[in-house]
Design a protein around this motif. Structure first.
Motif, PDB file in Angstrom:
ATOM      1  N   VAL A   1       0.849  -1.192   0.000  1.00 21.50           N
ATOM      2  CA  VAL A   1       0.000   0.000   0.000  1.00 21.50           C
ATOM      3  C   VAL A   1       0.883   1.239   0.000  1.00 21.50           C
ATOM      4  N   THR A   2       0.476   2.242  -0.773  1.00 18.76           N
ATOM      5  CA  THR A   2       1.183   3.519  -0.837  1.00 18.76           C
ATOM      6  C   THR A   2       0.283   4.591  -0.238  1.00 18.76           C
ATOM      7  N   LEU A   3       0.774   5.244   0.814  1.00 15.21           N
ATOM      8  CA  LEU A   3      -0.079   6.141   1.596  1.00 15.21           C
ATOM      9  C   LEU A   3       0.387   7.594   1.577  1.00 15.21           C
ATOM     10  N   ASP A   4       1.396   7.916   0.788  1.00 11.06           N
ATOM     11  CA  ASP A   4       1.959   9.264   0.816  1.00 11.06           C
ATOM     12  C   ASP A   4       0.965  10.347   0.407  1.00 11.06           C
ATOM     13  N   ASP A   5       0.007  10.004  -0.447  1.00 10.29           N
ATOM     14  CA  ASP A   5      -0.915  11.021  -0.962  1.00 10.29           C
ATOM     15  C   ASP A   5      -2.134  11.243  -0.067  1.00 10.29           C
ATOM     16  N   LEU A   6      -2.194  10.553   1.057  1.00 10.58           N
ATOM     17  CA  LEU A   6      -3.359  10.689   1.929  1.00 10.58           C
ATOM     18  C   LEU A   6      -3.228  11.913   2.830  1.00 10.58           C
ATOM     19  N   ALA A   7      -4.326  12.640   2.959  1.00 10.37           N
ATOM     20  CA  ALA A   7      -4.380  13.773   3.882  1.00 10.37           C
ATOM     21  C   ALA A   7      -4.880  13.287   5.238  1.00 10.37           C
ATOM     22  N   LEU A   8      -4.709  14.120   6.241  1.00 10.57           N
ATOM     23  CA  LEU A   8      -5.096  13.739   7.597  1.00 10.57           C
ATOM     24  C   LEU A   8      -6.573  13.371   7.679  1.00 10.57           C
ATOM     25  N   GLN A   9      -7.408  14.097   6.930  1.00  5.35           N
ATOM     26  CA  GLN A   9      -8.848  13.826   6.981  1.00  5.35           C
ATOM     27  C   GLN A   9      -9.226  12.513   6.295  1.00  5.35           C
ATOM     28  N   ASP A  10      -8.289  11.934   5.549  1.00  6.17           N
ATOM     29  CA  ASP A  10      -8.557  10.646   4.896  1.00  6.17           C
ATOM     30  C   ASP A  10      -8.376   9.470   5.846  1.00  6.17           C
ATOM     31  N   LEU A  11      -7.772   9.715   6.995  1.00  4.80           N
ATOM     32  CA  LEU A  11      -7.387   8.633   7.896  1.00  4.80           C
ATOM     33  C   LEU A  11      -8.426   8.411   8.985  1.00  4.80           C
ATOM     34  N   SER A  12      -8.421   7.210   9.512  1.00 10.76           N
ATOM     35  CA  SER A  12      -9.237   6.870  10.676  1.00 10.76           C
ATOM     36  C   SER A  12      -8.522   5.755  11.421  1.00 10.76           C
ATOM     37  N   SER A  13      -8.850   5.595  12.675  1.00  7.68           N
ATOM     38  CA  SER A  13      -8.224   4.537  13.460  1.00  7.68           C
ATOM     39  C   SER A  13      -8.629   3.170  12.913  1.00  7.68           C
ATOM     40  N   ILE A  14      -7.685   2.242  12.936  1.00  5.02           N
ATOM     41  CA  ILE A  14      -7.945   0.891  12.449  1.00  5.02           C
ATOM     42  C   ILE A  14      -8.334   0.015  13.634  1.00  5.02           C
ATOM     43  N   ALA A  15      -9.534  -0.521  13.569  1.00  5.64           N
ATOM     44  CA  ALA A  15     -10.019  -1.427  14.616  1.00  5.64           C
ATOM     45  C   ALA A  15     -10.257  -2.797  13.993  1.00  5.64           C
ATOM     46  N   PHE A  16      -9.652  -3.817  14.560  1.00  5.03           N
ATOM     47  CA  PHE A  16      -9.824  -5.163  14.030  1.00  5.03           C
ATOM     48  C   PHE A  16     -11.138  -5.754  14.534  1.00  5.03           C
ATOM     49  N   PRO A  17     -11.784  -6.580  13.714  1.00  4.97           N
ATOM     50  CA  PRO A  17     -13.085  -7.140  14.114  1.00  4.97           C
ATOM     51  C   PRO A  17     -12.958  -8.056  15.323  1.00  4.97           C
ATOM     52  N   SER A  18     -14.009  -8.101  16.107  1.00  2.06           N
ATOM     53  CA  SER A  18     -14.008  -8.956  17.298  1.00  2.06           C
ATOM     54  C   SER A  18     -13.975 -10.436  16.933  1.00  2.06           C
ATOM     55  N   SER A  19     -14.341 -10.744  15.687  1.00  2.00           N
ATOM     56  CA  SER A  19     -14.371 -12.136  15.225  1.00  2.00           C
ATOM     57  C   SER A  19     -13.035 -12.581  14.630  1.00  2.00           C
ATOM     58  N   LEU A  20     -11.966 -11.821  14.873  1.00  2.00           N
ATOM     59  CA  LEU A  20     -10.674 -12.104  14.244  1.00  2.00           C
ATOM     60  C   LEU A  20     -10.190 -13.523  14.547  1.00  2.00           C
ATOM     61  N   ASN A  21     -10.299 -13.948  15.791  1.00  2.00           N
ATOM     62  CA  ASN A  21      -9.831 -15.292  16.148  1.00  2.00           C
ATOM     63  C   ASN A  21     -10.669 -16.377  15.479  1.00  2.00           C
ATOM     64  N   ASP A  22     -11.964 -16.131  15.321  1.00  2.00           N
ATOM     65  CA  ASP A  22     -12.813 -17.091  14.610  1.00  2.00           C
ATOM     66  C   ASP A  22     -12.392 -17.199  13.148  1.00  2.00           C
ATOM     67  N   SER A  23     -12.066 -16.057  12.546  1.00  2.00           N
ATOM     68  CA  SER A  23     -11.616 -16.060  11.153  1.00  2.00           C
ATOM     69  C   SER A  23     -10.296 -16.806  11.012  1.00  2.00           C
ATOM     70  N   ARG A  24      -9.402 -16.615  11.976  1.00  2.00           N
ATOM     71  CA  ARG A  24      -8.124 -17.326  11.951  1.00  2.00           C
ATOM     72  C   ARG A  24      -8.323 -18.832  12.028  1.00  2.00           C
ATOM     73  N   ALA A  25      -9.252 -19.246  12.872  1.00  2.00           N
ATOM     74  CA  ALA A  25      -9.494 -20.676  13.050  1.00  2.00           C
ATOM     75  C   ALA A  25     -10.116 -21.308  11.809  1.00  2.00           C
ATOM     76  N   ALA A  26     -10.858 -20.510  11.046  1.00  2.00           N
ATOM     77  CA  ALA A  26     -11.609 -21.053   9.912  1.00  2.00           C
ATOM     78  C   ALA A  26     -10.886 -20.943   8.579  1.00  2.00           C
ATOM     79  N   VAL A  27      -9.883 -20.060   8.467  1.00  2.00           N
ATOM     80  CA  VAL A  27      -9.366 -19.682   7.150  1.00  2.00           C
ATOM     81  C   VAL A  27      -8.789 -20.857   6.365  1.00  2.00           C
ATOM     82  N   ARG A  28      -8.096 -21.772   7.026  1.00  2.00           N
ATOM     83  CA  ARG A  28      -7.465 -22.879   6.296  1.00  2.00           C
ATOM     84  C   ARG A  28      -8.494 -23.875   5.755  1.00  2.00           C
ATOM     85  N   ASP A  29      -9.711 -23.827   6.295  1.00  2.00           N
ATOM     86  CA  ASP A  29     -10.759 -24.755   5.853  1.00  2.00           C
ATOM     87  C   ASP A  29     -11.683 -24.148   4.803  1.00  2.00           C
ATOM     88  N   VAL A  30     -11.471 -22.883   4.466  1.00  2.00           N
ATOM     89  CA  VAL A  30     -12.308 -22.243   3.446  1.00  2.00           C
ATOM     90  C   VAL A  30     -12.022 -22.885   2.089  1.00  2.00           C
TER      91      VAL A  30
END
Length: 231
Positions: free
Chosen positions: A142-171
């Motif tokens: 990803v190239t982020l140099d052209d982003l202005a401050l108003q383009d950004l927001s905090s990154i929050a990972f989903p609460s289901s992250l561990n469930d996704s990890r457990a399931a991904v190899r079986d998809v």
């Protein structure tokens, strides 16, 4: 999807399946965008190992601990920095990586130790960047140099992250969708054999993120958008 939303999706998919996806190149000079990405990395429940360009061969490869060996009258070795639990390797100023240093990171990523890499590329010139052998092993860029401050927001990972990890190899990844990924790579002039594989892994992670047990066209499109353009 905005550039920042793509960056958020890339790091989320990497968090789901870091070992197979290999890592993420973040091309951004020091600033708000890079800081937000680093904050997201630090918030992940994965051990982190910070790499430095001045690390010696002994640190990277391990060596004999002469003092301990003499004291104990038996061979004692120091472990390599990579001989640890599966970790997220964080490399600042990645564009300065010497070929030998990059090659050692490639070895660590290929060794089956479960490591993945966040490479912070702060290069200014067009020709700056990581060696191709290393970037080829990392699914996302990803190239982020052209982003202005108003383009950004905090990154929050989903609460289901561990469930996704457990399931991904079986998809399930249908063969016809994988064929599409390979055909598209060839039509775009992408010669890397890893690229379609990374698209497949990213599509599985995207499906797991959305609680699907089989990759769909939507998952494949999202994966292609993240994996192919920079190649």
């Amino acid at each position: 999807m905005t550039l920042w939303e793509r960056a958020q999706l890339a790091i989320t998919l990497l968090a789901i399946d870091p070992q197979r996806l290999g890592g993420l190149v973040v091309r951004a000079r020091a600033g708000a965008a890079q800081a937000e990405m680093l904050a997201a990395v630090q918030s992940l429940d994965i051990p982190k190992v910070k790499l430095q360009h001045h690390m010696t061969v002994e640190v990277l490869n391990g060596d004999i601990d002469l003092t301990a060996s003499l004291a104990g009258r038996q061979l004692v070795t120091r472990k390599s920095i990579f001989d640890c639990a599966p970790s997220l390797l964080v490399l600042p100023m990645a564009e300065r990586s010497a070929p030998q240093f990059s090659a050692r990171i490639c070895q660590a990523l290929e060794a089956g130790l479960g490591h993945s890499l966040i490479a912070l590329d702060e290069g200014v010139e067009e020709g700056d960047g990581l060696p191709a052998a290393l970037t080829d092993r990392l699914a996302f860029h990803v190239t982020l140099d052209d982003l202005a401050l108003q383009d950004l927001s905090s990154i929050a990972f989903p609460s289901s992250l561990n469930d996704s990890r457990a399931a991904v190899r079986d998809v399930i990844l249908p063969a016809d969708l994988m064929t599409q990924a390979v055909t598209l790579a060839a039509s775009l002039g992408i010669s890397s054999l890893r690229a379609p594989l990374l698209v497949g892994y990213a599509a599985q992670a995207h499906a797991a993120l959305h609680d699907r047990y089989q990759v769909t066209e939507e998952d494949l499109k999202a994966a292609v958008m993240l994996v192919y353009p920079h190649r």
